[in-house]
Motif scaffolding. Structure first.
Motif, PDB file in Angstrom:
ATOM      1  N   UNK A  68     -18.780 -26.650 -39.375  1.00 15.80           N
ATOM      2  CA  UNK A  68     -18.282 -25.591 -40.824  1.00 15.80           C
ATOM      3  C   UNK A  68     -16.389 -25.292 -40.623  1.00 15.80           C
ATOM      4  N   UNK A  69     -17.099 -24.366 -41.078  1.00 13.15           N
ATOM      5  CA  UNK A  69     -15.097 -23.804 -40.827  1.00 13.15           C
ATOM      6  C   UNK A  69     -14.458 -23.758 -40.244  1.00 13.15           C
ATOM      7  N   UNK A  70     -14.667 -23.682 -38.655  1.00 13.91           N
ATOM      8  CA  UNK A  70     -13.856 -24.300 -38.169  1.00 13.91           C
ATOM      9  C   UNK A  70     -13.558 -26.239 -37.740  1.00 13.91           C
ATOM     10  N   UNK A  71     -13.997 -26.415 -39.334  1.00 15.69           N
ATOM     11  CA  UNK A  71     -13.062 -28.196 -39.429  1.00 15.69           C
ATOM     12  C   UNK A  71     -11.910 -27.099 -40.485  1.00 15.69           C
ATOM     13  N   UNK A  72     -10.702 -27.832 -40.295  1.00 21.61           N
ATOM     14  CA  UNK A  72      -9.863 -27.585 -41.910  1.00 21.61           C
ATOM     15  C   UNK A  72      -9.503 -29.203 -42.048  1.00 21.61           C
ATOM     16  N   UNK A  73      -9.206 -29.026 -42.837  1.00 21.36           N
ATOM     17  CA  UNK A  73      -7.945 -30.804 -44.036  1.00 21.36           C
ATOM     18  C   UNK A  73      -6.518 -30.022 -44.890  1.00 21.36           C
ATOM     19  N   UNK A  74      -6.566 -29.076 -45.408  1.00 23.40           N
ATOM     20  CA  UNK A  74      -5.819 -28.288 -45.397  1.00 23.40           C
ATOM     21  C   UNK A  74      -4.510 -29.046 -44.924  1.00 23.40           C
ATOM     22  N   UNK A 119     -18.032 -38.692 -30.954  1.00 19.61           N
ATOM     23  CA  UNK A 119     -17.301 -39.068 -32.364  1.00 19.61           C
ATOM     24  C   UNK A 119     -15.969 -39.793 -32.671  1.00 19.61           C
ATOM     25  N   UNK A 120     -15.230 -39.468 -32.669  1.00 18.76           N
ATOM     26  CA  UNK A 120     -14.362 -39.914 -32.500  1.00 18.76           C
ATOM     27  C   UNK A 120     -14.468 -41.609 -32.027  1.00 18.76           C
ATOM     28  N   UNK A 121     -14.914 -41.262 -30.810  1.00 20.50           N
ATOM     29  CA  UNK A 121     -14.783 -42.882 -30.040  1.00 20.50           C
ATOM     30  C   UNK A 121     -15.872 -43.999 -30.699  1.00 20.50           C
ATOM     31  N   UNK A 122     -16.627 -43.114 -31.409  1.00 18.51           N
ATOM     32  CA  UNK A 122     -17.633 -43.916 -32.189  1.00 18.51           C
ATOM     33  C   UNK A 122     -16.706 -45.080 -33.942  1.00 18.51           C
ATOM     34  N   UNK A 123     -16.354 -44.314 -33.769  1.00 20.36           N
ATOM     35  CA  UNK A 123     -15.551 -44.923 -35.251  1.00 20.36           C
ATOM     36  C   UNK A 123     -13.975 -45.091 -35.062  1.00 20.36           C
ATOM     37  N   UNK A 129     -13.896 -44.568 -41.935  1.00 18.67           N
ATOM     38  CA  UNK A 129     -13.556 -44.047 -40.510  1.00 18.67           C
ATOM     39  C   UNK A 129     -13.228 -42.906 -40.882  1.00 18.67           C
ATOM     40  N   UNK A 130     -12.393 -42.531 -41.361  1.00 15.64           N
ATOM     41  CA  UNK A 130     -11.398 -41.360 -41.425  1.00 15.64           C
ATOM     42  C   UNK A 130     -12.705 -40.114 -42.214  1.00 15.64           C
ATOM     43  N   UNK A 131     -13.019 -40.364 -43.268  1.00 16.48           N
ATOM     44  CA  UNK A 131     -13.820 -39.435 -44.182  1.00 16.48           C
ATOM     45  C   UNK A 131     -15.321 -39.929 -43.506  1.00 16.48           C
ATOM     46  N   UNK A 186     -14.621 -36.678 -40.131  1.00 13.89           N
ATOM     47  CA  UNK A 186     -14.302 -35.682 -41.381  1.00 13.89           C
ATOM     48  C   UNK A 186     -15.347 -34.786 -41.534  1.00 13.89           C
ATOM     49  N   UNK A 187     -16.789 -35.558 -42.964  1.00 16.51           N
ATOM     50  CA  UNK A 187     -17.822 -34.911 -42.812  1.00 16.51           C
ATOM     51  C   UNK A 187     -18.744 -34.959 -41.882  1.00 16.51           C
ATOM     52  N   UNK A 188     -18.791 -35.435 -40.531  1.00 14.10           N
ATOM     53  CA  UNK A 188     -19.934 -35.108 -39.075  1.00 14.10           C
ATOM     54  C   UNK A 188     -19.572 -34.110 -39.039  1.00 14.10           C
TER      55      UNK A 188
END
Length: 471
Positions: A29-35, A72-76, A16-18, A21-23
């Motif tokens: 775009x680059x406004x999503x950070x996973x570091x 999106x988070x609520x869905x998952x 679900x997290x993956x 994250x992909x969505x």
């Protein structure tokens, strides 16, 4: 209302997290950070609360983008943790169950200023200093001043107050309306711009102080005030903290409209002298400020001087120049960092309580004795005009005995405040660390009602789970 025993909420499924994250990456775009470094910066970084980073950080720019993230988070069923500037003390921004940190720092617009109505509309990423810089040339200011340059969204979440609260109130008194994205992704406006209303439930104050557990604030309508014609400030030493507290109580009970009245004990004064290069006498001290007309300010100051003298305080050292006043208040705002010079290498564990003003002197005095008996270094500062004070035990985090002493002290401090009809937190908020005190403060029935509200608004417990109440 007998709620079931609190259960440990499981982390969301990795798939679900993956998927989330992909969505998010596809949408933002680059406004999503996973570091890891950025994720850790978005968890608790102050005091001794464990750092629990989220799985991903996203930087929305509009209300609709926040709603998109929430849907999106609520869905998952993935948790959402709102983030402002990260200056809170009680673990509010931690992600104990993983999830998505929604950083509102790109939502920085001052949407509108209605000078004639003394209000403005801002986005949550605007900080209090940025707002006041924007307002200065209009002769207006926003008075809530928690010290740190916190975001206004975060200040709504924790129901912030600060040095000006004795005269201007707290966030709950200065928020007229909110736009909130609820846990199902709906966008709700809680009220209009009218100064008062009797139309329906007070949704605005339901969300003020909810610490992101009921929704994400994306727009705030705030009350403003005119910049005073005259400001007078100064410092007044006292022989004891009781004398300083007694002078505060008498001033408030006498009806003097003090704008700010801050207590620093002798330990904190020593730290401020070293850190901020002041030369104050190292004795309990009140920092005082008055707002109004030239004549009114002079009268207030003279009357306060008489009261302070009767309590054994004085002499006053008045800061008549604006730059001198700013230096004094900056030293007060830097008190947390100044304290670190007293025990290099230690960590500051900031905590606060608030009691009825009539019990203030007793509570501070007992706390001072407790600190001395515990053998700790723990400066005290306080917004004493409304009975709120802070203690900062300096703790060696490599010494289990030191940690145990500090934790036991905090427990006793809260018990002392509650026994005096006070609260476990006057302005820091509950977060993770003060959840355990809520039943003693409010009673099980009130805590159950909070759970009912949380379940009704956030049935899947995705909004900042693990804060305030556990479901």
């Amino acid at each position: 209302m007998n709620a079931p025993a609190a259960a440990l909420r499981p982390r969301p499924d990795a798939a679900a997290v993956e998927a989330v994250t992909h969505a998010l990456q596809a949408a933002f775009g680059n406004r999503v950070v996973t570091s890891l470094a950025v994720r850790q910066q978005h968890a608790n970084t102050l005091t001794w609360v464990e750092n629990q980073p989220p799985d991903v950080v996203v930087y929305p720019q509009t209300t609709e983008e926040v709603a998109q993230v929430v849907r999106l988070c609520a869905e998952h069923r993935v948790p959402i943790i709102p983030f402002g500037t990260g200056t809170s003390f009680e673990g509010h921004t931690n992600a104990p169950f993983g999830g998505v940190s929604v950083d509102t720092s790109m939502m920085k617009a001052v949407v509108a200023v209605h000078a004639e109505d003394l209000d403005c509309v801002v986005e949550p990423g605007v900080t209090r200093k940025q707002l006041n810089e924007h307002l200065r040339d209009m002769g207006l200011f926003f008075p809530i001043d928690p010290g740190a340059d916190a975001s206004l969204g975060g200040m709504v979440g924790t129901r912030a107050s600060g040095t000006n609260a004795v005269r201007y109130g707290t966030m709950k008194d200065n928020v007229l309306s909110l736009t909130v994205v609820t846990p199902n992704g709906d966008v709700v406006r809680t009220s209009r711009r009218a100064k008062k209303t009797s139309a329906g439930y007070d949704l605005t104050r339901l969300f003020v102080g909810s610490e992101g557990t009921l929704g994400i604030v994306t727009q705030i309508t705030l009350k403003l005030h005119g910049i005073p014609e005259a400001i007078s400030a100064g410092v007044c030493p006292f022989p004891t903290v009781r004398a300083a507290c007694d002078a505060t109580i008498l001033a408030i009970q006498s009806g003097i409209p003090v704008a700010r009245i801050e207590l620093l004990d002798e330990v904190q004064v020593r730290a401020c002298n070293i850190y901020s290069k002041l030369t104050l006498p190292e004795t309990p001290m009140l920092f005082v400020e008055f707002h109004g007309t030239e004549a009114g300010v002079q009268e207030q100051a003279e009357r306060f001087g008489e009261i302070a003298g009767d309590a054994g305080g004085g002499p006053f050292d008045w800061a008549t120049k604006a730059e001198d006043r700013s230096r004094l208040w900056q030293a007060r705002h830097d008190a947390y960092w100044a304290s670190m010079v007293l025990r290099p290498g230690a960590k500051g564990v900031s905590t606060d309580v608030c009691v009825p003003i009539s019990r203030l002197a007793e509570c501070v005095e007992e706390t001072k004795r407790d600190i001395e008996a515990s053998g700790m270094i723990a400066p005290i500062v306080g917004h004493v005009g409304d009975g709120n004070f802070h203690v900062l035990p300096l703790v060696d985090m490599d010494d289990e005995g030191d940690i145990a002493r500090a934790k036991a002290f905090v427990e006793r401090l809260v018990e002392r405040a509650l026994a005096m009809e006070g609260t476990c937190t006057g302005e820091h908020g509950v977060g993770q660390k003060k959840m355990k005190y809520l039943e003693a403060e409010h009673g099980p029935e009130a805590l159950d009602l909070m759970r009912v509200l949380k379940r009704a608004i956030d049935p899947h417990d995705i909004m900042n789970p693990g804060k305030i109440v556990a479901l």
